[in-house]
Design a protein around this motif. Sequence first.
Motif, PDB file in Angstrom:
ATOM      1  N   GLU A  46       0.939  -1.458  -0.022  1.00  0.00           N
ATOM      2  CA  GLU A  46       0.244   0.422   0.066  1.00  0.00           C
ATOM      3  C   GLU A  46       0.118   2.053   0.203  1.00  0.00           C
ATOM      4  O   GLU A  46       0.593   2.116  -0.174  1.00  0.00           O
ATOM      5  N   GLY A  48       2.830   4.244   1.288  1.00  0.00           N
ATOM      6  CA  GLY A  48       2.266   5.816   2.764  1.00  0.00           C
ATOM      7  C   GLY A  48       3.706   5.712   3.596  1.00  0.00           C
ATOM      8  O   GLY A  48       4.697   6.033   2.746  1.00  0.00           O
ATOM      9  N   SER A 129       7.838   8.610   2.370  1.00  0.00           N
ATOM     10  CA  SER A 129       6.935   7.917   2.078  1.00  0.00           C
ATOM     11  C   SER A 129       7.385   7.296   0.541  1.00  0.00           C
ATOM     12  O   SER A 129       8.060   7.298   0.153  1.00  0.00           O
ATOM     13  N   GLN A 131       5.512   4.411  -2.654  1.00  0.00           N
ATOM     14  CA  GLN A 131       4.743   3.913  -2.972  1.00  0.00           C
ATOM     15  C   GLN A 131       4.417   2.928  -4.775  1.00  0.00           C
ATOM     16  O   GLN A 131       5.658   3.561  -5.642  1.00  0.00           O
TER      17      GLN A 131
END
Length: 388
Positions: A46, A48, A129, A131
Motif C-alpha cells: 500500500e 504511505g 514515504s 508507493q
Amino acid sequence: MSQIGPNAGGPDSVDKNDPVILEGIGENDKVGLPTDLYVIPGYSIEGGLLPPPMPPLSTSVPDKATYKQPEMQEVPVISHDRAKKALLDHIETQCCWGKGTANKITTFENLESSTTYHYTLETFTETRSTQWQMEPFRGQFIDGPENGIPVHPWEIPLTSVEQFRDFETRSVEVPHTASVRPCHRCQAGGCLICAGCEGRGRLHCGMCKGKGRRQQRVKDSQGVWRSGVHKCDVCDGSGKKPCSRCNGTARVTCPSCQGQTKLKWYIQLLVTWKTYKGDHAVGKSNVPKVLVTRVPGTIAFEDVQPMLYPITKSPDPEIMTASARLLAEQKFPHSLILMQRHKIKVIPVTKCEYRHNNKLLSYYVYGLDCRVHAPDYPDQCCYGCEIM
C-alpha cells in the motif's frame, strides 16, 4: 466494459441499438494494482508514510545537565536628532503628510526607550514515504532484486540542498525493486474500449440529431441558394458519424502502457524536507506586533542544535514560557527532526513625546532602521485633501 459514455444523452450520444464492435476493458473501468507484486522487506504494497528511525546518539546533541545557553546582547538607544530625522523621513513616504509640525519640534518632552522581544523557533524535518509506480516498458534497464537486496528506505542517502528551507521534495527509484509485467490495465492488449462510443465506433450526428436529413440552404442547379430539408452534409445522410475520440476505431491507446503492452514497476521513494515555524512577540509599546516583528533588530540570542531545550534565561518570563510551549508543539511522529534553531530578536522601540499647540503628542520609532508609527500625527492631510 464501460456502460456510459461521456456524451450520453447529448446530441452526439451513443445509440444503444448500434452493435458493439469491440468487447473488453473500457477506459472508465477501474483497475487496482497487480496482485503479483512481490512484498519487499521494509516496504508495504500500500505504501504511505514511513515512521522515522530513532535519532542516532551523537555528541552534537547537547546534554541537558551541562548545556549552557548563549548570553543576551545589549540593544542600542537612539538620540534626539535621530528621533526627529526618523519622523521627517517617514513623512516623505506618506502621501499628503505635511512637515509643519515636525519642523517645529525643537525638543522632546521625553524619549522613553523600551524593547520588543521576538522569539522564533524553526524545526527542520524530513519525511519519507513510498508507493508503487509504473511506466511503459520500452526496453530500458531494469534494476531488480537479482542485482541486490533493497535497503531500508531510511538508509537511502538523500540530503536537502540546505537546512531550514521552507519546503523541498525529491523522488527516486528505490534500487533493486524494479520488474517488468504485462500491462494489467489493458491485459497486454495495448488498447482499451473507447469510452466515447462504448466500442461502437459511431455516434449520433449532432447536426441532424440522427435523422440523416435536416433543414439547410443549398444551391440548386441554377446556382441559387434555397432552403429546404436535405440530406445532412455532416453524416452524409446516415445519421451517424465516426467517434472523434477514437476516429471510428472503437478503441484508444492504453494510457498506462501507452500501447507497449508491458509495464515497468518499481517502488518510488518520496522525500520531503520542511521547516515548521513558530514565533511569539512580547512588548509593552503601542506599536502593533505585526509591524514591529517585521523590522530589523538585534539578534540577542541564537542557538542551533539537533535538539533544543527551552530557554531558561530571558529578560521577560513570557519568552521562556513561549519557548517551552512552542518546543512542545513542534513534535512530529511521522517526521525525523534534523535540526532546530531558535533565536530572540530584540527590536528597540522609542516613544517620542512632544508638544504641539499646548497638547502632548507622541509617536514611536522602532527597529534598527528607525521605522515610525505615528497614528496621531496632526498634519496627515493637505489642504486639497480636506476640500475633497
